[in-house]
Enzyme design. Structure first.
Site, short mmCIF file in Angstrom:
data_model
loop_
_atom_site.label_atom_id
_atom_site.label_comp_id
_atom_site.label_asym_id
_atom_site.label_seq_id
_atom_site.Cartn_x
_atom_site.Cartn_y
_atom_site.Cartn_z
N GLU A 56 24.38 0.07 21.16
CA GLU A 56 24.29 -0.22 19.72
C GLU A 56 23.01 -0.98 19.36
O GLU A 56 22.32 -0.61 18.41
CB GLU A 56 25.54 -1.00 19.27
CG GLU A 56 25.67 -1.07 17.77
CD GLU A 56 26.90 -1.81 17.30
OE1 GLU A 56 28.02 -1.36 17.60
OE2 GLU A 56 26.74 -2.85 16.65
N SER A 97 28.54 -6.14 19.45
CA SER A 97 29.01 -5.12 20.39
C SER A 97 27.82 -4.39 20.98
O SER A 97 26.96 -3.91 20.23
CB SER A 97 29.92 -4.11 19.67
OG SER A 97 31.06 -4.77 19.20
N ARG A 144 28.30 3.62 12.26
CA ARG A 144 27.13 2.91 12.82
C ARG A 144 25.84 3.72 12.66
O ARG A 144 24.94 3.66 13.50
CB ARG A 144 27.35 2.58 14.31
CG ARG A 144 28.45 1.62 14.57
CD ARG A 144 28.16 0.25 13.97
NE ARG A 144 29.21 -0.69 14.30
CZ ARG A 144 30.32 -0.86 13.58
NH1 ARG A 144 30.50 -0.19 12.47
NH2 ARG A 144 31.24 -1.73 13.95
C1 LIG Z 1 27.98 -12.15 17.03
C2 LIG Z 1 27.64 -10.83 16.41
C3 LIG Z 1 28.63 -10.09 15.78
C4 LIG Z 1 28.32 -8.85 15.18
N1 LIG Z 1 29.32 -8.15 14.58
C5 LIG Z 1 29.06 -6.96 14.01
C6 LIG Z 1 30.09 -6.20 13.39
O1 LIG Z 1 31.24 -6.60 13.34
N2 LIG Z 1 29.77 -5.01 12.83
C7 LIG Z 1 28.50 -4.52 12.84
O2 LIG Z 1 28.28 -3.43 12.31
N3 LIG Z 1 27.49 -5.20 13.43
C8 LIG Z 1 27.74 -6.41 14.02
N4 LIG Z 1 26.74 -7.11 14.63
C9 LIG Z 1 25.39 -6.52 14.70
C10 LIG Z 1 24.43 -7.05 13.61
O3 LIG Z 1 24.81 -8.29 13.13
C11 LIG Z 1 24.31 -6.10 12.43
O4 LIG Z 1 23.91 -4.83 12.86
C12 LIG Z 1 23.31 -6.61 11.38
O5 LIG Z 1 23.44 -5.86 10.20
C13 LIG Z 1 21.87 -6.55 11.84
O6 LIG Z 1 21.08 -7.12 10.80
P1 LIG Z 1 19.76 -7.93 11.12
O7 LIG Z 1 19.21 -8.36 9.82
O8 LIG Z 1 20.02 -8.99 12.12
O9 LIG Z 1 18.86 -6.79 11.74
P2 LIG Z 1 17.89 -6.87 13.02
O10 LIG Z 1 18.72 -7.13 14.23
O11 LIG Z 1 16.76 -7.75 12.76
O12 LIG Z 1 17.40 -5.36 13.07
C14 LIG Z 1 18.29 -4.31 13.41
C15 LIG Z 1 17.65 -2.97 13.01
O13 LIG Z 1 17.58 -2.92 11.59
C16 LIG Z 1 16.22 -2.77 11.19
N5 LIG Z 1 16.03 -3.57 9.98
C17 LIG Z 1 16.45 -4.84 9.74
N6 LIG Z 1 16.08 -5.22 8.51
C18 LIG Z 1 15.41 -4.17 7.96
C19 LIG Z 1 14.79 -3.93 6.70
N7 LIG Z 1 14.77 -4.85 5.74
N8 LIG Z 1 14.18 -2.73 6.50
C20 LIG Z 1 14.20 -1.78 7.46
N9 LIG Z 1 14.77 -1.94 8.65
C21 LIG Z 1 15.39 -3.12 8.89
C22 LIG Z 1 15.37 -3.27 12.34
O14 LIG Z 1 14.08 -2.70 12.32
C23 LIG Z 1 16.22 -2.81 13.52
O15 LIG Z 1 15.99 -1.45 13.75
C24 LIG Z 1 27.01 -8.35 15.23
C25 LIG Z 1 26.01 -9.10 15.88
C26 LIG Z 1 26.32 -10.31 16.47
C27 LIG Z 1 25.25 -11.10 17.14
#
Ligand SMILES: Cc1cc2nc3c(=O)[nH]c(=O)nc-3n(C[C@H](O)[C@H](O)[C@H](O)COP(=O)(O)OP(=O)(O)OC[C@H]3O[C@@H](n4cnc5c(N)ncnc54)[C@H](O)[C@@H]3O)c2cc1C
Length: 353
Positions: A348, A248, A171
């Protein structure tokens, strides 16, 4: 309510944009400024806009790993909306950061390329995946990422960062640790295995296919992961508050032998403590088990913020919860687990505010 829009070289900058609809938790106040980048030129323009006004800048992906403050964010929120996928050679995918992660997994599986099938059903964008080295069901993106293209906010130049310079760990990466806030990711390159076998290491997945005979296809594994996720409330279903979460909420803690002994002393003798080797004589514990043992089981909480009835680690917005309520709940859980076991859980989701 969005108040007004400014433009810079054709890009639209909106003021006072509510952020809750951009997050899976559905929580958060407004962004002082908000814009969406559809190209690298847009990303540069947004950086210029923020620089001229001395605004802090936050990169927004799919909002699936965020907890946004009730007061919102006083700077510029830049939604990374770049799209497009190139295939320079067999198994290599150059994916723009704004592409939906699960859409990319579906594409890879449809093209019979192995390496991300166990990561099906995770919400968010491609650009979000290297940030916390997304992982699930026996795979992590660090295993397939070849490199990341990003704007370096220090130099305002686009750079190509090779996988071994990304500092991937559980992570974690340079993007959420040592170089947090420095890079805006615009593209991620993945090297997948054309015609490769699926990864079948995770216990839940092995159980799913037990007795089915033969090796399941990539598509069958991806479908199984989505089904298991759905049963655990870890698959987003519109309108179901039981999965209105940020995934999580706590990381699985890594502890040394002394901490493990203290935990063993706090539970009845002979209790099996779920643990996985984490190197250097340390073990990774299941945060969900710690919560349950400390009295924070599925469905916990009678307020608008609570624990999902299907997943112990998912704090959910049951309707109208505030960031403050989610924080208060998470702090109660952290204190409860620490009080019982002496282990402090790390959050997280990323705090925005
Ligand atoms: C139902 C559910 C299940 C999930 N299951 C998992 C799992 O199994 N495993 C897991 O690891 N995670 C899981 N997650 C967490 C999440 O989906 C991941 O961490 C995902 O990769 C976040 O991506 P996002 O585009 O939504 O980022 P955001 O939530 O929009 O941002 C998260 C972070 O990443 C940064 N960020 C996003 N895009 C960029 C970019 N292009 N450049 C620079 N920084 C950026 C943001 O600034 C922030 O700091 C889950 C979430 C949910 C809601």
């Amino acid at each position: 309510m969005t108040k007004r829009a400014d433009t810079l070289d054709g890009m639209k900058f909106l003021e006072e944009v509510p952020l809750a609809p951009y997050t899976t938790l559905g929580i958060g106040g407004p962004a002082k400024w908000f814009a969406e980048a559809a190209s690298e030129a847009d990303v540069l323009e947004a950086v210029e806009f923020a620089g001229q006004r001395e605004l802090s800048l936050f990169a927004l992906g799919g909002g699936s790993n965020l907890l946004v403050a009730d007061v919102g964010f006083a700077g510029l929120v830049l939604k990374i909306g770049l799209t497009g996928i190139e295939r320079p050679s067999a198994g290599v995918f150059r994916v723009a950061a704004g592409e939906g992660w699960d859409d990319f997994v579906s594409l890879a599986v449809a093209e019979n390329c192995a390496g991300v099938e166990c990561l099906a059903g995770i919400p968010g964008t491609v650009g979000g995946t290297p940030v916390q080295n997304v992982g699930a069901y026996g795979q992590e993106v660090s295993e397939t990422i070849l490199g990341v293209r990003a704007l370096d906010l220090r130099t305002r130049e686009f750079v190509e960062i090779a996988a071994d310079a990304c500092g991937f760990a559980y992570r974690q990466s340079v993007f959420n640790a040592t170089e947090r806030g420095r890079f805006l990711v615009t593209r991620v390159d993945y090297g997948l295995r054309p015609g490769g076998s699926p990864t079948l290491q995770y216990a839940d997945l092995k159980r799913y296919f037990q007795g089915s005979g033969g090796v399941p296809s990539l598509a069958e594994v991806a479908a199984a992961v989505r089904a298991i996720r759905r049963s655990k409330g870890m698959f987003l279903v519109a309108g179901d508050p039981d999965c209105a979460s940020a995934g999580s909420f706590f990381k699985n803690p890594v502890v040394d032998g002394a901490a493990l002994a203290a935990i063993a002393a706090a539970v009845p003798e002979g209790t099996a403590i779920p643990q996985y080797p984490a190197g250097d004589g340390k073990v990774k514990l299941a945060a969900a088990w710690l919560l349950e043992q400390a009295g924070f089981g599925k469905g916990y909480g009678d307020g608008r913020a609570g624990i999902s009835t299907r997943h112990t680690l998912a704090l959910v917005n049951r309707g109208g919860a505030s960031a403050e309520e989610i924080l208060e709940l998470s702090e109660r859980i952290v204190a409860g687990v620490e009080g019982k076991f002496g282990v402090r859980l790390d959050r997280e989701p990323v705090w925005v505010g």
